[in-house]
Design a protein around this motif. Structure first.
Motif, mmCIF file in Angstrom:
data_model
loop_
_atom_site.group_PDB
_atom_site.id
_atom_site.type_symbol
_atom_site.label_atom_id
_atom_site.label_comp_id
_atom_site.label_asym_id
_atom_site.label_seq_id
_atom_site.Cartn_x
_atom_site.Cartn_y
_atom_site.Cartn_z
ATOM 1 N N SER A 191 48.619 74.430 51.142
ATOM 2 C CA SER A 191 49.675 75.437 51.086
ATOM 3 C C SER A 191 50.366 75.442 49.728
ATOM 4 O O SER A 191 50.170 74.539 48.900
ATOM 5 N N THR A 192 51.171 76.474 49.520
ATOM 6 C CA THR A 192 51.948 76.607 48.285
ATOM 7 C C THR A 192 53.419 76.406 48.622
ATOM 8 O O THR A 192 53.935 77.005 49.564
ATOM 9 N N LYS A 193 54.073 75.559 47.842
ATOM 10 C CA LYS A 193 55.535 75.442 47.979
ATOM 11 C C LYS A 193 56.176 76.226 46.844
ATOM 12 O O LYS A 193 55.687 76.156 45.702
ATOM 13 N N GLN B 273 42.804 75.147 53.481
ATOM 14 C CA GLN B 273 43.454 75.498 52.230
ATOM 15 C C GLN B 273 44.798 74.799 52.148
ATOM 16 O O GLN B 273 45.532 74.689 53.130
ATOM 17 N N ALA C 57 54.176 82.807 51.205
ATOM 18 C CA ALA C 57 55.131 81.926 50.517
ATOM 19 C C ALA C 57 55.607 82.556 49.210
ATOM 20 O O ALA C 57 56.806 82.578 48.915
ATOM 21 N N ALA D 5 45.905 81.813 50.749
ATOM 22 C CA ALA D 5 46.873 81.268 51.710
ATOM 23 C C ALA D 5 48.297 81.272 51.182
ATOM 24 O O ALA D 5 49.232 80.934 51.907
ATOM 25 N N SER D 6 48.473 81.642 49.910
ATOM 26 C CA SER D 6 49.793 81.566 49.276
ATOM 27 C C SER D 6 50.604 82.852 49.423
ATOM 28 O O SER D 6 51.763 82.898 49.005
#
Lengths: 159, 117
Positions: free
Chosen positions: B4-6, B2, B36, B32-33
């Motif tokens: 990632s999220t920034k 997956q 974050a 998966a976020s």
């Protein structure tokens, strides 16, 4: 695309691989002449079906694959997403945003609702033994069908 | 596998002159976020300022990601009235967010300019 075409993809039971199935479904739908909006609907429905298969059907077991079979007829694209789970024996309750906001319902659990809302047909099946699958169908509407017939006519004239 | 999220935070000013906080997401919004997005929300400088969620640079959203956004709305709702807006969604995801009812609890805007107007 010739009616009766079929494509099969196997993806690992690992989240993230649903994107491979989404790309394949998107390409086939585009070849059939579906509109960009309809293709986005199908991509999200396929993603949700694959995620359910990976997480719930195959329990994120890396030794298992999710099968995705895409088949065409003159005006339909069918996608079957197959896993090794026992399937659903009842439809889950419709998600309710108000209950979620009150903490009375899990914020998750919208996948099946989105699948049903975004495609023309969605059916969940159990069996053969050890396998279950969801069948998704989208159909060309009159405008998309006219566009596809124009493309076929142009192809014939150019050959 | 997956992506990632920034999440980045920036300040903006609405047309009315009031301060607005923008949380801008990039990458994918999926299961998966969670860390974050929620840690960015919990780390906001102000608990009461109007908040805008910027999806302009988001490539992919699934229902697990939407659940995390609903979690943010739920937490904001718990502490009191807080204006929350969302912008930068594709027409498809604007439709999906409306289908699941997010538009009842957050205003959906076309872009940042409209959101700040």
């Amino acid at each position: 695309m010739r009616s009766g075409s079929s494509v099969e993809v196997r993806i690992p039971s690992e989240l993230g691989f649903e994107k491979v199935a989404m790309s394949t479904a998107s390409s086939m739908a585009a070849l059939m002449g579906f509109s960009p909006e309809r293709i986005e609907d199908l991509k999200t429905a396929v993603a949700e079906a694959c995620i359910n298969a990976i997480e719930h059907g195959n329990q994120l077991d890396a030794s298992l694959n999710v099968g995705v079979i895409l088949s065409t007829t003159d005006d339909e694209l069918e996608v079957r997403v197959i896993d090794d789970g026992t399937g659903m024996d009842h439809a889950p309750a419709l998600p309710n945003i108000d209950r979620k906001m009150l903490g009375e319902e899990d914020t998750r659990g919208m996948g099946m609702f989105l699948i049903q809302a975004l495609v023309d047909e969605a059916e969940w099946h159990q069996g053969p033994p050890g396998k279950s699958f969801v069948r998704l169908v989208i159909r060309l509407d009159a405008k998309e069908e006219d566009g596809r017939k124009d493309d076929e006519k142009t192809d014939k004239e150019n050959h | 596998m997956q992506v990632s999220t920034k999440v980045t935070q920036r300040a903006a000013t609405a047309a009315s002159g009031s301060a607005v906080i923008i949380l801008a997401f990039s990458g994918d919004i999926s299961s998966a976020s969670k860390d974050a997005i929620l840690s960015a929300y919990h780390g906001l400088e102000s608990a009461a300022s109007p908040l805008l969620l910027d999806f302009t640079s988001v490539d992919y959203i699934n229902s697990s990601g939407i659940a995390i956004i609903i979690q943010v709305l739920l937490e904001a709702h718990k502490v009191g009235p807080r204006s929350i807006g969302i912008f930068g969604l594709s027409p498809h995801f604007k439709k999906v967010f409306t289908m699941v009812g997010i538009s009842k609890y957050a205003s959906l805007y076309e872009d940042e300019k409209t959101a700040l107007a």
